[in-house]
Structure formats: structure tokens, C-alpha cells
Design a protein around this motif. Structure first.
Motif, PDB file in Angstrom:
ATOM      1  N   HIS A 149      87.701 -14.063  21.488  1.00  0.00           N
ATOM      2  CA  HIS A 149      89.034 -13.725  20.978  1.00  0.00           C
ATOM      3  C   HIS A 149      90.040 -13.902  22.101  1.00  0.00           C
ATOM      4  CE1 HIS A 149      87.956 -10.127  23.217  1.00  0.00           C
ATOM      5  NE2 HIS A 149      89.255  -9.870  23.308  1.00  0.00           N
ATOM      6  N   ASP A 151      93.633 -11.816  23.595  1.00  0.00           N
ATOM      7  CA  ASP A 151      94.229 -10.483  23.458  1.00  0.00           C
ATOM      8  C   ASP A 151      95.584 -10.510  22.739  1.00  0.00           C
ATOM      9  OD1 ASP A 151      92.029  -9.447  24.732  1.00  0.00           O
ATOM     10  OD2 ASP A 151      92.932  -9.497  26.708  1.00  0.00           O
ATOM     11  N   HIS A 240      88.109 -15.298  25.354  1.00  0.00           N
ATOM     12  CA  HIS A 240      87.049 -14.699  26.174  1.00  0.00           C
ATOM     13  C   HIS A 240      86.089 -13.937  25.281  1.00  0.00           C
ATOM     14  CE1 HIS A 240      90.414 -11.833  26.082  1.00  0.00           C
ATOM     15  NE2 HIS A 240      89.533 -10.864  26.202  1.00  0.00           N
TER      16      HIS A 240
END
Ligand code: FE2
Length: 282
Positions: A149, A151, A240
Motif C-alpha cells: 500500500h 500511506d 511498501h
């Protein structure tokens, strides 16, 4: 704090790894403080399982109401079908969140250091605001996977501004669920946005707007092994991931998400502070 080369690397890769940023002894102090907090925990009641693979936490008031609290969340595998913990609380916790940096003096001083403030300035923040903090346990054996995903999906500002400050509190290795990141992947825009269904009524839960169905190219992920005290900066659109922790060692980490004070933090982001609890800088 950061050299021109390091800043170029951050621009090019979307992340940067800074070993020995915090003394190991400071990490141990924070860990001891968290251990003490956990001793006082009562695992009964409305505590919530945190899982990135099961979206059910999205409708949970325990999660959505945690912007101005210090709350704990349990691992997927630590709660049975009847909602009872299957292991002792210190081994069942997934994370603490999301306002320790403003409510807990030990976390406050760990989060607001001249060094972190300087790094924030180096990467371009003019008016950095500490939006949320998380203490992540990544428990041995049951510490769940965190899917690939970025952030920005969860902490959306216009223009995009969030940067993750990820600090290894314990050594993070390939065995205990170190993070992985996609070098250069931050040049893609976010593929989705997680948000409240209704900004005025969080009891209606959350939804995800999908802009791009094509998953991230996870073949290109590289591991970010990090000894305790290492700071990793993650650009807001950098993909990440971290695998489940199948080892017998925990992998504690502390993260701060910082946004630009002048950017527009959207009113239907899941994390909303009450008006009497404004964001603060370093
Ligand atoms: Fe993340």
C-alpha cells in the motif's frame, strides 16, 4: 541532517534508510515504557482486531475514534471466533495508536526531537504537523502481513504531503517481517483511497475508492532490513509491504506520519481529530 546525495536518493527511490538515527538505548527505553503500559491493559470490551487483509475494522468505532486516543489493537490470530484472546495480552497486541505523540510524555519526547524536526525540514516540510503515531509490535508467530500500500491512500491531503517516519525499535530482518519497498514506485499516483463513507457520521463506516485495479509490481520490492535505531523515511505514494512474522522474534517499530500544515487534510479521511485537539508540529 541529510546530505544532497541522500535527498537525491529520497527523490529517486521514494525512501531512504538512515542507520543509527536514534541510540539503541533510547529504543530500549521506549520499549520498556510500552511494556509498562501493556501491563495495565484490560483486553476485554470493545478492543478491535487490526488487519489490513480484513477490512472489517473500518466500521469499528474503536479504530475510527482513535485519532485523539492511545488505543491498542489485537492481532488477527490472537482472537478466537467468540472474541476471546487466545494468548496473553503482551503477545496479542498488534499496535498502539494513534495519538501517543500528543498524549503520552515519553512518546512525545521520543517524537519531538531536533533531529527529526531537521529531517522534516530537509525533505521539504515548511509547517510539519505530526498527524498520527503507531507503535507496531509485529509479534512472533502471529504478526500479520501488511499488504502492499502507500500511506497517501489512508492519510490524504491535497496536495499530497504525507511522509512516514518509520523507526526500528528492534532489529527488523528478513526473518521477522522487515519492510519491503518498491524503489521509484512513489512516482505512480495512489491506486486507491480509504475514507469515511460520510464525513459527518463515522458510524456509517469506511469505503475504498479504487482508481487503478492493476496491483503494484511486487516483483520489484526490495527489503529494508534495519537495525534498532534506524530511521526509514517513506514518501506518501511509495508502495511498501511487510510479510507476516513467522520467526520467534518480535519486530517492534514506531511510526509517525507527518503532513504539511498548509495542505488540505480532507474531512472524510478516516482519522479525524476533534476541534479541541489540533495537530502540532515538532
Ligand atoms: Fe504504511
Amino acid at each position: 541532517m541529510l546530505s544532497t546525495e541522500q535527498l537525491q536518493q529520497f527523490e529517486q527511490d521514494g525512501f531512504i534508510v538512515l542507520p543509527d538515527f536514534v541510540e539503541r538505548a533510547r529504543c530500549e527505553e521506549l520499549q520498556a515504557h510500552v511494556d509498562a503500559l501493556l501491563v495495565g491493559l484490560d483486553g476485554s470490551g470493545e478492543a478491535c482486531v487490526f488487519s489490513t487483509t480484513d477490512p472489517s475494522h473500518g466500521a469499528n468505532e474503536w479504530f475510527l475514534g482513535s485519532a485523539d486516543k492511545v488505543r491498542w489493537f489485537f492481532e488477527d490470530g490472537a482472537v478466537d471466533e467468540d472474541g476471546n484472546l487466545t494468548r496473553a495480552i503482551p503477545e496479542a497486541v498488534n499496535k498502539l495508536g494513534h495519538a501517543m505523540h500528543d498524549l503520552d510524555p515519553v512518546f512525545d519526547s521520543f517524537s519531538r526531537t531536533p533531529e527529526l524536526a531537521e529531517v522534516a525540514g530537509d525533505v521539504g516540510f515548511v509547517d510539519p504537523k505530526l498527524l498520527q503515531s503507531m507503535y507496531i509490535f509485529k509479534q512472533p508467530g502471529i504478526g500479520g502481513e501488511v499488504i502492499c500500500h502507500c500511506d497517501h491512500t489512508f492519510l490524504w491531503t491535497e496536495p499530497q504531503s504525507v511522509i512516514g517516519f518509520w523507526l526500528a525499535i528492534e532489529d527488523a530482518t528478513l526473518n521477522n517481517g522487515a519492510m519491503w519497498a518498491l524503489p521509484g514506485g512513489h512516482r505512480q499516483s495512489a491506486k486507491s483511497r480509504f475514507r469515511l463513507v460520510d464525513a459527518d457520521d463515522r458510524s456509517k463506516g469506511t469505503t475504498t475508492d479504487v482508481f487503478d485495479e492493476v496491483p503494484y509490481d511486487t516483483d520489484g520490492l526490495v527489503p529494508l532490513e534495519a537495525e534498532a535505531g534506524t530511521l526509514i523515511l517513506l514518501h506518501g505514494t511509495l508502495p511498501h509491504y511487510s510479510a507476516a512474522n513467522a520467526s520467534n522474534k518480535s519486530r517492534h517499530a514506531y511510526t509517525l506520519h507527518v503532513i504539511e500544515g498548509t495542505a488540505n487534510y480532507l474531512s472524510d479521511n478516516w482519522l479525524q481529530r476533534p476541534p479541541d485537539f489540533p495537530l502540532r508540529g515538532f
